[in-house]
Write a protein that holds these residues in place. Sequence first.
Motif, short mmCIF file in Angstrom:
data_model
loop_
_atom_site.label_atom_id
_atom_site.label_comp_id
_atom_site.label_asym_id
_atom_site.label_seq_id
_atom_site.Cartn_x
_atom_site.Cartn_y
_atom_site.Cartn_z
N ALA A 29 0.85 -1.19 0.00
CA ALA A 29 0.00 0.00 0.00
C ALA A 29 0.88 1.23 0.00
O ALA A 29 1.94 1.26 0.64
CB ALA A 29 -0.92 0.01 1.23
N ASP A 31 0.77 5.77 -0.25
CA ASP A 31 0.12 7.07 -0.41
C ASP A 31 0.44 7.55 -1.82
O ASP A 31 1.61 7.71 -2.19
CB ASP A 31 0.68 8.04 0.64
N GLU A 37 4.96 4.24 2.03
CA GLU A 37 4.53 2.89 1.68
C GLU A 37 4.64 1.93 2.85
O GLU A 37 5.37 2.16 3.82
CB GLU A 37 5.37 2.38 0.51
N TYR A 264 -4.86 6.31 -1.54
CA TYR A 264 -3.97 5.21 -1.20
C TYR A 264 -4.20 4.04 -2.16
O TYR A 264 -5.32 3.53 -2.28
CB TYR A 264 -4.19 4.76 0.25
N VAL A 294 -3.67 1.20 5.37
CA VAL A 294 -4.01 2.61 5.09
C VAL A 294 -3.98 3.44 6.37
O VAL A 294 -3.47 4.57 6.38
CB VAL A 294 -5.38 2.71 4.40
N LEU A 297 -0.48 4.30 7.17
CA LEU A 297 0.04 5.37 6.31
C LEU A 297 -0.52 6.73 6.70
O LEU A 297 0.16 7.75 6.52
CB LEU A 297 -0.33 5.07 4.85
N ARG A 298 -1.72 6.75 7.24
CA ARG A 298 -2.36 8.01 7.63
C ARG A 298 -1.97 8.47 9.02
O ARG A 298 -2.21 9.62 9.38
CB ARG A 298 -3.88 7.87 7.55
#
Length: 299
Positions: A29, A31, A37, A264, A294, A297-298
């Motif tokens: 995954a 961004d 990643e 994403y 996700v 990543l956030r």
Amino acid sequence: MTAATSLDAAGERIEGRFREVGVTGHLYAADIDTGREIAVRGDALVVLASVFKVPLLVTLHRLAAAGAFDLAEAVTLPPEGRTSGPTGISAMLDEVRMSLRDLSALMITVSDNAAGDVLYARVGPAAVNAAMDELGLHRTRVVADGRELHDALLRDAGVADFGDLWERLDEPGLLPSLRVLDPERTNRSTPREIARLLASIWRDEAAPADACAQMRRLFGLQVWPHRLSSGFPFDDVRVSGKTGTLPTIRNEVGVVEYPDGGRYAVAVFTRSLGTGAVMPEVDAAIGTTARMAVEALRS
């Protein structure tokens, strides 16, 4: 906790979830806008199953943009000789006349094998692989259409239909003999490359901007809610994707978009230890692990 440590911890939780449901999982995954990643075996070669229709769609639009054909061109599909499948034209009984553009819609939204194979015949595998090379995706290779995958699966198993196949899957030595389950001998890629391909569509880099917009629309119309979308049950989060399924193989790739503008690209590929035709816990794990990635990543 540093950002790298946080992502490592998320990767361990994702791996734990894969183990809980009895699969070998591969996830990547990123961004789309920052490149941040997270990966769990993200560079391993995986079986695409119907995810091969994503590079096919991209190639179709690139060739149309170059003037190779008009997507509004209509083709007639007689009932005889269609590729089999449970959805779309594959399941219909009468003659169908439809544009190349609308065939691509069925190919993506309901994974229609008959529609996909008409487009595959028009484009050809050499063009798909050349397009992937042009996009820097050198490990993504398409070597067979839906009919070829179907026929190879039955031929290798020595059965006449899928009913017989499901009954024999537990026989010792059968699964390793099935070429469609071997990423070295079938349509293949890596989670990283497929996510990069999706990101290039969302950034208008895979094809001209209007073509990328058309592709994004189709991925957003996919009807299946049980895998990637199940991990994001929020009215203001948009999930666009494409599934892929074969015996022991359950995949989904897509893009998750948040109301704050976050985008994403996610690719999840699984290979189950069990051989059941219905495995809802594995389907749900695709959504769960995607959300875990996700959210990491956030964070």
